[in-house]
Design a protein around this motif. Structure first.
Motif, PDB file in Angstrom:
ATOM      1  N   SER A 110      22.103 -64.891 -12.476  1.00 26.29           N
ATOM      2  CA  SER A 110      21.412 -65.484 -13.622  1.00 26.29           C
ATOM      3  C   SER A 110      20.425 -64.500 -14.267  1.00 26.29           C
ATOM      4  N   LEU A 111      20.275 -63.316 -13.658  1.00 25.32           N
ATOM      5  CA  LEU A 111      19.319 -62.343 -14.197  1.00 25.32           C
ATOM      6  C   LEU A 111      19.947 -61.534 -15.331  1.00 25.32           C
ATOM      7  N   ARG A 112      19.066 -60.975 -16.158  1.00 28.36           N
ATOM      8  CA  ARG A 112      19.543 -60.141 -17.265  1.00 28.36           C
ATOM      9  C   ARG A 112      18.634 -58.918 -17.372  1.00 28.36           C
ATOM     10  N   VAL A 113      19.182 -57.810 -17.754  1.00 30.61           N
ATOM     11  CA  VAL A 113      18.339 -56.635 -18.026  1.00 30.61           C
ATOM     12  C   VAL A 113      18.487 -56.285 -19.498  1.00 30.61           C
ATOM     13  N   ASP A 114      17.351 -56.170 -20.190  1.00 34.13           N
ATOM     14  CA  ASP A 114      17.341 -55.850 -21.624  1.00 34.13           C
ATOM     15  C   ASP A 114      16.476 -54.633 -21.893  1.00 34.13           C
ATOM     16  N   VAL A 115      16.718 -54.006 -23.024  1.00 38.55           N
ATOM     17  CA  VAL A 115      15.774 -52.994 -23.511  1.00 38.55           C
ATOM     18  C   VAL A 115      14.468 -53.728 -23.828  1.00 38.55           C
ATOM     19  N   LEU A 116      13.340 -53.160 -23.424  1.00 37.37           N
ATOM     20  CA  LEU A 116      12.044 -53.783 -23.701  1.00 37.37           C
ATOM     21  C   LEU A 116      11.844 -53.962 -25.210  1.00 37.37           C
ATOM     22  N   GLY A 117      11.400 -55.156 -25.604  1.00 36.05           N
ATOM     23  CA  GLY A 117      11.138 -55.414 -27.018  1.00 36.05           C
ATOM     24  C   GLY A 117       9.844 -56.189 -27.182  1.00 36.05           C
ATOM     25  N   PRO A 118       9.412 -56.397 -28.445  1.00 34.83           N
ATOM     26  CA  PRO A 118       8.131 -57.081 -28.690  1.00 34.83           C
ATOM     27  C   PRO A 118       8.130 -58.533 -28.220  1.00 34.83           C
TER      28      PRO A 118
END
Ligand SMILES: CC(C)(COP(=O)(O)OP(=O)(O)OC[C@H]1O[C@@H](n2cnc3c(N)ncnc32)[C@H](O)[C@@H]1OP(=O)(O)O)[C@@H](O)C(=O)NCCC(=O)NCCS
Length: 176
Positions: free
Chosen positions: A10-18
C-alpha cells in the motif's frame, strides 16, 4: 527486497513536492529531520540532490531519501573490487546521501522498502554508475546498511558501497 506484505504494497514513493507535509517528520536523528524540514527543497531546486518520499495511503510522509551523482577513487575501493574495474583514477557512482523513516514507523520494513526503491531507481537510470555509496550517519545507520549487504570502504568506514552489478540480479529474480 520484495513488497509481498500487503502493508508494504500500500506504500508509494514519489518525487518530493509542495503537497507533502514535512513539518512534523521525526526519524530520531535531528540532523536528518532538520535537513528534510529546511534544506531539502533548496538542494532539489539547485540540482544538488533528488529527493523522494515514502507515502502512506492517506498521504502521510513516512520516510525520505536523496540521490546525487558522485564518484569514487579506485584506490579507495577494496582491492578485490578495484581489480575487476578498468584502471581509471575515479569511477562514477550514485550517492544515497540521506535516508530516514519517521520513528512512528520504524521496524515495519519501511526502511528496507525505501532502500529497495532507491536501488531500483539507480538500476533504471540511463546514466552509468558503478555502485551506490551511502554515508552512514552513525553506528545505527552503519549496522542497517551492513544488514543490507553494503560494504565499508576500507579507509572511510562511515562510507559504504554496493556495486550495481550485484544488485541487478536481486530485482530480476523478484520480477521487480
Ligand atoms: C535506519 C532506518 C532507516 C531503518 O528503518 P526501519 O524501517 O526501521 O527498518 P526496517 O524495518 O525496514 O528493517 C529492514 C531490515 O533492517 C534491519 N534493521 C533495521 N534497523 C537496523 C539497525 N539499526 N541495525 C541493524 N539492522 C537494522 C531490520 O532488522 C530488518 O532486517 P530483516 O530484513 O532481517 O528483517 C530507521 O531506523 C531510521 O530512519 N533511523 C534514523 C535515521 C537513520 O539512521 N538513517 C540511516 C541513513 S543516514
Amino acid at each position: 527486497m520484495t513488497a509481498s506484505d500487503p502493508l508494504l504494497r500500500s506504500l508509494r514513493v514519489d518525487v518530493l513536492g509542495p503537497q507533502h507535509d514535512r513539518r512534523h517528520f521525526a526519524s530520531g536523528v535531528d540532523a536528518l529531520d532538520r535537513y528534510f524540514q529546511t534544506q531539502i527543497g533548496q538542494d532539489a531546486r539547485k540540482n544538488i540532490a533528488a529527493p523522494f518520499v515514502l507515502l502512506l495511503p492517506d498521504g502521510t510522509v513516512a520516510g525520505y531519501y536523496t540521490l546525487s551523482a558522485t564518484s569514487v577513487h579506485l584506490a579507495d575501493l577494496p582491492p578485490e573490487t578495484a581489480r575487476k574495474l578498468p584502471r581509471y583514477p575515479v569511477v562514477p557512482a550514485t550517492l544515497l546521501g540521506r535516508l530516514a523513516v519517521d520513528r512512528r514507523f520504524h521496524g515495519r520494513g519501511y526502511g528496507g522498502y525505501l532502500l529497495a526503491d532507491a536501488l531500483r531507481r539507480c538500476l533504471r537510470s540511463e546514466i552509468a554508475s558503478f555502485a551506490v555509496i551511502v554515508d552512514a550517519y552513525d553506528d545505527n545507520a552503519h549496522r542497517f546498511y551492513e544488514r543490507m549487504s553494503f560494504l565499508a570502504l576500507p579507509d572511510t568506514p562511515r562510507k559504504l558501497f554496493r556495486p550495481l552489478a550485484d544488485i541487478a540480479p536481486l530485482f530480476q529474480e523478484s520480477g521487480a
